[in-house]
Design a protein around this motif. Structure first.
Motif, PDB file in Angstrom:
ATOM      1  N   HIS A 132      -8.505 -47.250  25.070  1.00  0.00           N
ATOM      2  CA  HIS A 132      -7.574 -46.306  25.683  1.00  0.00           C
ATOM      3  C   HIS A 132      -8.314 -45.023  26.059  1.00  0.00           C
ATOM      4  N   GLU A 133      -7.747 -44.320  27.022  1.00  0.00           N
ATOM      5  CA  GLU A 133      -8.345 -43.071  27.490  1.00  0.00           C
ATOM      6  C   GLU A 133      -7.624 -41.840  26.963  1.00  0.00           C
ATOM      7  N   ARG A 134      -6.297 -41.910  26.913  1.00  0.00           N
ATOM      8  CA  ARG A 134      -5.520 -40.743  26.491  1.00  0.00           C
ATOM      9  C   ARG A 134      -4.553 -41.125  25.384  1.00  0.00           C
ATOM     10  N   LEU A 135      -4.307 -40.187  24.496  1.00  0.00           N
ATOM     11  CA  LEU A 135      -3.362 -40.351  23.400  1.00  0.00           C
ATOM     12  C   LEU A 135      -2.336 -39.232  23.517  1.00  0.00           C
ATOM     13  N   LEU A 136      -1.071 -39.600  23.587  1.00  0.00           N
ATOM     14  CA  LEU A 136       0.022 -38.637  23.675  1.00  0.00           C
ATOM     15  C   LEU A 136       0.823 -38.692  22.381  1.00  0.00           C
TER      16      LEU A 136
ATOM     17  N   ASN B 247       3.780 -47.401  27.568  1.00  0.00           N
ATOM     18  CA  ASN B 247       2.650 -46.773  26.874  1.00  0.00           C
ATOM     19  C   ASN B 247       2.930 -46.477  25.402  1.00  0.00           C
ATOM     20  N   VAL B 248       4.184 -46.611  24.982  1.00  0.00           N
ATOM     21  CA  VAL B 248       4.555 -46.283  23.602  1.00  0.00           C
ATOM     22  C   VAL B 248       4.040 -47.372  22.667  1.00  0.00           C
ATOM     23  N   VAL B 249       3.227 -46.959  21.686  1.00  0.00           N
ATOM     24  CA  VAL B 249       2.696 -47.900  20.700  1.00  0.00           C
ATOM     25  C   VAL B 249       3.336 -47.698  19.331  1.00  0.00           C
ATOM     26  N   ARG B 250       3.917 -46.535  19.096  1.00  0.00           N
ATOM     27  CA  ARG B 250       4.612 -46.263  17.837  1.00  0.00           C
ATOM     28  C   ARG B 250       5.847 -45.414  18.140  1.00  0.00           C
ATOM     29  N   LEU B 251       6.961 -45.806  17.547  1.00  0.00           N
ATOM     30  CA  LEU B 251       8.213 -45.079  17.715  1.00  0.00           C
ATOM     31  C   LEU B 251       8.889 -44.973  16.357  1.00  0.00           C
ATOM     32  N   ASN B 252       8.879 -43.779  15.792  1.00  0.00           N
ATOM     33  CA  ASN B 252       9.574 -43.534  14.523  1.00  0.00           C
ATOM     34  C   ASN B 252      10.963 -43.003  14.823  1.00  0.00           C
ATOM     35  N   VAL B 253      11.928 -43.484  14.065  1.00  0.00           N
ATOM     36  CA  VAL B 253      13.314 -43.080  14.249  1.00  0.00           C
ATOM     37  C   VAL B 253      13.791 -42.418  12.960  1.00  0.00           C
ATOM     38  N   TYR B 254      14.355 -41.223  13.110  1.00  0.00           N
ATOM     39  CA  TYR B 254      14.957 -40.487  11.998  1.00  0.00           C
ATOM     40  C   TYR B 254      16.448 -40.371  12.301  1.00  0.00           C
ATOM     41  N   THR B 255      17.285 -40.731  11.341  1.00  0.00           N
ATOM     42  CA  THR B 255      18.719 -40.658  11.569  1.00  0.00           C
ATOM     43  C   THR B 255      19.460 -40.194  10.320  1.00  0.00           C
ATOM     44  N   THR B 256      20.522 -39.439  10.554  1.00  0.00           N
ATOM     45  CA  THR B 256      21.373 -38.997   9.457  1.00  0.00           C
ATOM     46  C   THR B 256      22.462 -40.019   9.149  1.00  0.00           C
ATOM     47  N   ASP B 257      22.578 -41.050   9.994  1.00  0.00           N
ATOM     48  CA  ASP B 257      23.568 -42.117   9.799  1.00  0.00           C
ATOM     49  C   ASP B 257      22.858 -43.454   9.990  1.00  0.00           C
ATOM     50  N   PHE B 258      22.192 -43.904   8.941  1.00  0.00           N
ATOM     51  CA  PHE B 258      21.378 -45.112   9.017  1.00  0.00           C
ATOM     52  C   PHE B 258      22.191 -46.313   9.500  1.00  0.00           C
ATOM     53  N   ASP B 259      23.318 -46.577   8.858  1.00  0.00           N
ATOM     54  CA  ASP B 259      24.133 -47.736   9.227  1.00  0.00           C
ATOM     55  C   ASP B 259      24.664 -47.613  10.652  1.00  0.00           C
ATOM     56  N   GLY B 260      25.046 -46.408  11.042  1.00  0.00           N
ATOM     57  CA  GLY B 260      25.509 -46.190  12.411  1.00  0.00           C
ATOM     58  C   GLY B 260      24.421 -46.432  13.429  1.00  0.00           C
ATOM     59  N   PHE B 261      23.199 -46.023  13.093  1.00  0.00           N
ATOM     60  CA  PHE B 261      22.097 -46.251  14.025  1.00  0.00           C
ATOM     61  C   PHE B 261      21.780 -47.732  14.158  1.00  0.00           C
ATOM     62  N   VAL B 262      21.756 -48.447  13.046  1.00  0.00           N
ATOM     63  CA  VAL B 262      21.401 -49.870  13.080  1.00  0.00           C
ATOM     64  C   VAL B 262      22.324 -50.625  14.042  1.00  0.00           C
ATOM     65  N   LYS B 263      23.580 -50.223  14.131  1.00  0.00           N
ATOM     66  CA  LYS B 263      24.513 -50.865  15.064  1.00  0.00           C
ATOM     67  C   LYS B 263      24.089 -50.685  16.516  1.00  0.00           C
TER      68      LYS B 263
ATOM     69  N   LEU C   6      22.312 -36.629  15.267  1.00  0.00           N
ATOM     70  CA  LEU C   6      22.335 -37.819  14.416  1.00  0.00           C
ATOM     71  C   LEU C   6      21.037 -38.609  14.447  1.00  0.00           C
ATOM     72  N   VAL C   7      20.241 -38.436  15.521  1.00  0.00           N
ATOM     73  CA  VAL C   7      19.051 -39.279  15.689  1.00  0.00           C
ATOM     74  C   VAL C   7      17.944 -38.477  16.362  1.00  0.00           C
ATOM     75  N   LEU C   8      16.712 -38.776  15.956  1.00  0.00           N
ATOM     76  CA  LEU C   8      15.527 -38.144  16.528  1.00  0.00           C
ATOM     77  C   LEU C   8      14.463 -39.211  16.677  1.00  0.00           C
ATOM     78  N   LEU C   9      13.803 -39.246  17.842  1.00  0.00           N
ATOM     79  CA  LEU C   9      12.769 -40.236  18.141  1.00  0.00           C
ATOM     80  C   LEU C   9      11.416 -39.554  18.236  1.00  0.00           C
ATOM     81  N   GLU C  10      10.440 -40.089  17.524  1.00  0.00           N
ATOM     82  CA  GLU C  10       9.091 -39.533  17.501  1.00  0.00           C
ATOM     83  C   GLU C  10       8.122 -40.624  17.972  1.00  0.00           C
ATOM     84  N   ALA C  11       7.467 -40.398  19.097  1.00  0.00           N
ATOM     85  CA  ALA C  11       6.641 -41.428  19.713  1.00  0.00           C
ATOM     86  C   ALA C  11       5.168 -41.059  19.804  1.00  0.00           C
TER      87      ALA C  11
END
Length: 131
Positions: free
Chosen positions: A26-30, A74-90, A122-127
């Motif tokens: 790879h050339e660039r990392l974001l 280009n996304v190789v990693r996506l972390n998900v943070y949620t205050t409503d785990f069960d709601g997010f899984v749906k 309720l949700v935050l995505l970190e890529a």
């Protein structure tokens, strides 16, 4: 860039993600800050609506990627943070649907947290993305 999935056992593939990925050449990392459901002025949107907040969070992530000349491919990693785990899984398939059509999955962690920076969110995505 060469991207190879690492799945010693295949259970995660059916859920749309890899246990790990080896990225070579790879050339660039974001590294993206967490993207959530805020408008252009940083105001939280869609209080109490996980589906709408997830879609706007994905839109915001897509805009950050585009700003770097990248896409969801280009996304190789996506972390998900949620205050409503069960709601997010749906809504998990709403997230993976946005990545359909791109060759490859991403590594991920899904974490339940007590709150995000703005309590209405309720949700935050970190890529992490590469090209």
């Amino acid at each position: 860039m060469q991207r190879n999935s690492v799945n010693p056992v295949p259970w995660s593939i059916g859920l749309g993600f890899d246990q790990a990925q080896v990225i070579e050449g790879h050339e660039r990392l974001l590294i993206c800050s967490g993207q959530d459901a805020v408008d252009a002025d940083g105001n939280p949107q869609h209080p109490g609506d996980m589906g709408a907040q997830l879609e706007l969070s994905l839109d915001n992530l897509e805009a950050v990627l585009a700003g770097a000349g990248m896409t969801f491919a280009n996304v190789v990693r996506l972390n998900v943070y949620t205050t409503d785990f069960d709601g997010f899984v749906k809504h998990w398939t709403r997230l993976t649907a946005r990545f359909e059509g791109f060759d490859g999955r991403f590594a991920t962690s899904l974490l339940g947290v007590t709150r995000l920076f703005t309590p209405q969110l309720l949700v935050l995505l970190e890529a992490t993305a590469v090209d």
